[in-house]
Design an enzyme around this catalytic site. Structure first.
Site: not given
Ligand code: DOR
Length: 390
Positions: A12, A42, A124, A182, A253, A257
């Site tokens: 993040r 991402n 992915h 994954h 992975d 959050h």
């Molecule tokens: O569940 C997921 N969260 N799968 C992903 O591919 C991305 C990840 C995220 O960055 O939150």
């Protein structure tokens, strides 16, 4: 043992450091015996340009306590960057949308990326068209309350199989090095068992090895992720795939959050679970009940990731190899609790489980960085290099 290499994390940074940054993520990593990690693109901004990659490398060199490498993210129009940005561990393609807005799902765009260049492509693999269709079908009613378990119905095993098949075809067409991230379903394991080309590798997550759709009952959207957790039985196929070598490596992975975000009603709740610091204890616990051997753990979590991504001098203990090590107490039994999680996310889907086997000392580049629950100041990780000849 050699330090664990976690080949898939989402730290993040930049963009959402309230959930994690490269500093907190790497500290959680060493707490879990992970000495090197590969971070996904991402972020905000996405890691899809030379300058975004450079900024991540600069920041990591200042605040990471573990060794770091980064993926470059594919968009429909950054082909030149994909093949020139360096150092990168590979190109990441979201064939189905997940957290963030990276997506490449059109055939001509995928074809262009697979056909030009030789770098490892990590996918992915979930089919965007089917996801969209099923979202419309299952979430069509206004003002309805939907259970988070619907997530596993919407992004069903077929979503994964279609995309995995598509990536395999593209890889075969161009002989392109492909890593399937994954992998989550029995159907995909069966497909790979029928024929896995030499240029293809695949990965499993503890989330899919140790959680099933039964866990929605107690955990709700805490266990919502992409690709989703699966019905009981799939985890057995993944274990079998690992044992047979159909699946090569284990990643977490790690997708932090906050619990506050997770408490939004589905489908507004975000997908992903933290995990970087728990993967080794989970696997050592599996070892303690005879599900796997230490040699297999070393192969899946240390040597394997180094080989898959071509990381020189990592993954085994040997003369000439870097001193990235973790000393584990395989008899230590400690319960996972949200309040003890080092990740800034501050929770774990494995809270409440007593795990047998915990890192006590972690050494990065010959220096002790984690010592019986405390972090030693002054140790920094190094940028990983990648030598992909496969
Ligand atoms: O569940 C997921 N969260 N799968 C992903 O591919 C991305 C990840 C995220 O960055 O939150």
């Amino acid at each position: 043992m050699p330090g664990v290499i976690d080949p898939q994390v989402h730290f993040r940074d930049p963009g959402a450091s309230n959930k994690e940054d490269l500093g907190t993520g790497s500290r959680a990593a060493v707490r879990g015996g992970v000495t090197s990690f590969l971070d996904m693109p991402n972020t905000r901004p996405t890691t899809t340009t030379h300058s975004a990659l450079e900024a991540k490398l600069q920041r990591a060199s200042r605040i990471c306590v573990a060794n770091y490498g980064f993926f470059i993210g594919a968009t429909p129009d950054n082909l030149d960057v994909l093949n020139t940005a360096a150092p990168v561990c590979g190109i990441k393609i979201f064939m189905g949308a997940s957290t963030g807005d990276l997506l490449v799902d059109k055939e001509q765009d995928l074809d262009r990326i697979f056909s030009s260049g030789s770098r490892l492509i990590a996918v992915h693999a979930e089919d965007e068209e089917r996801i969209q269709e099923r979202m419309t079908h299952f979430l069509g009613q206004q003002n309805s309350r939907y259970p988070p378990s619907l997530h596993s119905e919407i992004r069903d095993p077929k979503c994964a199989l279609i995309a995995t098949e598509r990536a395999l075809n593209l890889s075969q067409r161009y002989g392109r090095r492909l890593h399937i991230l994954h992998l989550s379903t029995a159907e995909e394991v069966t497909r790979l068992r029928q024929g896995k080309p030499s240029q293809v590798t695949a990965e499993a997550l503890p989330n899919h090895l140790f959680l099933t759709t039964d866990d929605y009952d107690e955990q709700g959207s805490r266990v919502q992720m992409n690709p989703p957790i699966r019905r009981p039985g799939n985890e057995k196929a993944l274990w079998a795939g690992l044992k047979e070598g159909v699946l090569d490596i284990i990643a977490t992975d790690h997708a932090p959050h906050t619990l506050e975000e997770k408490s939004s009603p589905y489908p507004a709740s975000p997908s992903g679970m933290p995990g970087v610091e728990i993967s080794l204890p989970l696997m050592l616990t599996a070892m303690s009940v005879g599900r796997c051997t230490l040699q297999e753990i070393l192969k899946w979590m240390c040597q394997g990731p180094a080989e898959v991504y071509g990381i020189p001098n990592k993954g085994i203990i040997g003369e000439g190899y870097d001193a990235d090590l973790t000393l584990v107490d395989i008899d230590n039994i400690t319960e996972v609790r949200d309040e003890n999680v080092w990740s800034r996310a501050g929770w774990s889907p494995f809270s409440g489980r007593s795990l047998t086997g915990w890192p006590q000392i972690t050494i990065v580049g010959g220096q002790i960085v984690y010592d019986h629950g405390t972090l030693r100041e002054g140790v920094t990780g190094s940028a990983l290099s990648f030598n992909q000849t496969r």
